[in-house]
Design a protein around this motif. Structure first.
Motif, mmCIF file in Angstrom:
data_model
loop_
_atom_site.group_PDB
_atom_site.id
_atom_site.type_symbol
_atom_site.label_atom_id
_atom_site.label_comp_id
_atom_site.label_asym_id
_atom_site.label_seq_id
_atom_site.Cartn_x
_atom_site.Cartn_y
_atom_site.Cartn_z
ATOM 1 N N LEU A 150 0.857 -0.835 -0.297
ATOM 2 C CA LEU A 150 -0.226 -0.171 -0.111
ATOM 3 C C LEU A 150 0.662 1.334 0.366
ATOM 4 C CD1 LEU A 150 -2.677 -1.245 2.663
ATOM 5 C CD2 LEU A 150 -2.898 -1.855 0.287
ATOM 6 N N SER A 151 2.069 1.477 -0.346
ATOM 7 C CA SER A 151 2.660 2.122 -0.580
ATOM 8 C C SER A 151 2.468 3.352 -1.658
ATOM 9 C CB SER A 151 3.887 1.934 -0.810
ATOM 10 O OG SER A 151 4.011 1.330 -2.513
ATOM 11 N N ASP A 152 1.325 3.650 -1.525
ATOM 12 C CA ASP A 152 1.396 4.225 -2.371
ATOM 13 C C ASP A 152 0.217 5.662 -1.995
ATOM 14 O OD1 ASP A 152 -1.286 2.830 -2.614
ATOM 15 O OD2 ASP A 152 -2.177 3.801 -3.905
ATOM 16 N N VAL A 153 0.213 5.213 -0.542
ATOM 17 C CA VAL A 153 -0.517 6.094 0.226
ATOM 18 C C VAL A 153 0.155 7.157 0.198
ATOM 19 C CG1 VAL A 153 -1.852 4.691 1.519
ATOM 20 C CG2 VAL A 153 0.656 4.862 2.266
ATOM 21 N N ASP A 154 -0.619 8.414 0.920
ATOM 22 C CA ASP A 154 0.075 9.233 1.453
ATOM 23 C C ASP A 154 0.225 10.039 2.718
ATOM 24 O OD1 ASP A 154 -0.494 11.229 -1.431
ATOM 25 O OD2 ASP A 154 -2.465 10.120 -0.798
ATOM 26 N N GLU A 155 0.098 9.108 3.638
ATOM 27 C CA GLU A 155 0.385 9.417 5.173
ATOM 28 C C GLU A 155 -0.463 7.968 5.975
ATOM 29 O OE1 GLU A 155 -2.525 12.535 6.839
ATOM 30 O OE2 GLU A 155 -2.052 13.859 5.622
ATOM 31 N N SER A 160 11.357 2.638 3.023
ATOM 32 C CA SER A 160 11.775 4.511 1.799
ATOM 33 C C SER A 160 11.036 3.425 0.770
ATOM 34 C CB SER A 160 13.432 3.897 2.064
ATOM 35 O OG SER A 160 13.107 2.690 0.450
ATOM 36 N N LYS A 161 9.939 2.382 0.469
ATOM 37 C CA LYS A 161 9.707 2.478 -0.831
ATOM 38 C C LYS A 161 8.089 3.036 -0.394
ATOM 39 C CE LYS A 161 10.208 -2.819 -0.963
ATOM 40 N NZ LYS A 161 9.723 -3.406 -1.255
#
Length: 261
Positions: A49-54, A70-71
């Motif tokens: 789910l590394s596309d989340v902003d927070e 770091s992903k």
């Protein structure tokens, strides 16, 4: 802990659980909130789910943050406060989108802060309070976009001069540190406060018309402030001794009449 007794068993977080913890913020950003869930180890499944902003992993039992964090290249907000973290990974320097980092109330020492922090060129808020820092990393002086820094409740005895030269720094919390000379820390704070009071231009750089306009605006503002402090407020009900005083006195009579009718 009693010998033979097992430590607390952390909650198992799988990808399905993590997906259900994604929320949309008021400004349309995706926030993964895994706070207060009794997590003891960084859940590897959330790397999907590394596309989340927070990302919020605060108030858990996490001891180590892996380099794989770091992903999260889109991450602008990372909250890790109130865990058992004693070291941040070097890879955190690759998270250049970060604007907010909170690692307060952990077990961080000065050696646990990597020099790669200086790569976070866009970061605006860093909270390192309630840790075991005995010195401030000089890398913070390289973060020119910093607005707020929390260093309270540590073991600091000095603050590097480079911190006072940060151009956008407005708030610095260094309370409850063992500074040898309290007056020096107060002078340092004063230098930060003055950053908010600098004029953009000097009087000599303004034309006569612009200078007069600025002076008039300042005079009007001062006049309004003086009126607010000197003009007494008029009472709305001058004959009323206290609010609802009559209602209070007649309450028992009113209740008796109501129940007897």
């Amino acid at each position: 802990m009693v010998k033979g007794e097992k430590g607390p068993k952390g909650k198992k977080i799988n990808l399905k659980v993590a997906k259900n913890c994604i929320k949309i913020t008021f400004d349309g950003k995706k926030r993964l909130d895994l706070s207060k869930m009794g997590i003891t180890t960084f859940p590897k499944c959330i790397l999907h789910l590394s596309d989340v902003d927070e990302l919020d992993l605060s108030r858990n039992l996490i001891r180590k943050i892996p380099d794989s964090i770091s992903k999260f290249q889109n991450l602008r907000w990372l909250d890790l406060h109130s865990n058992y973290i004693d070291k941040l990974p070097q890879s955190i320097g690759q998270m250049t989108s970060l604007l907010y980092l909170n690692v307060s109330n952990n077990r961080l020492t000065s050696n646990g802060l990597p020099v790669e922090l200086k790569q976070l060129k866009n970061i605006r808020t860093v909270n390192l309070g309630l840790n075991h820092l005995d010195s401030v990393p000089t890398t913070l002086g390289a973060l020119k976009e910093l607005h707020e820094v929390g260093l309270h409740d540590n073991l600091l005895n000095n603050i590097p001069v480079s911190m006072s030269k940060l151009p956008k720094l407005k708030k610095l919390n260094i309370k409850r540190n063992p500074f040898p000379k309290p007056s020096e820390s107060e002078m340092f704070i004063d230098s930060i406060r003055r950053l908010e009071n600098l004029y953009v231009v000097e009087e000599k750089d303004l034309c006569a018309a612009c200078l007069r306009k600025c002076q008039n605006a300042r005079d009007n503002l001062n006049r309004i402030k003086n009126m607010a402090t000197t003009t007494p407020r008029k009472t709305i009900f001058p004959n009323l001794i206290s609010p609802n005083s009559m209602a209070k006195d007649s309450w028992e009579d009113w209740r008796i009449r109501l129940t007897s009718s």
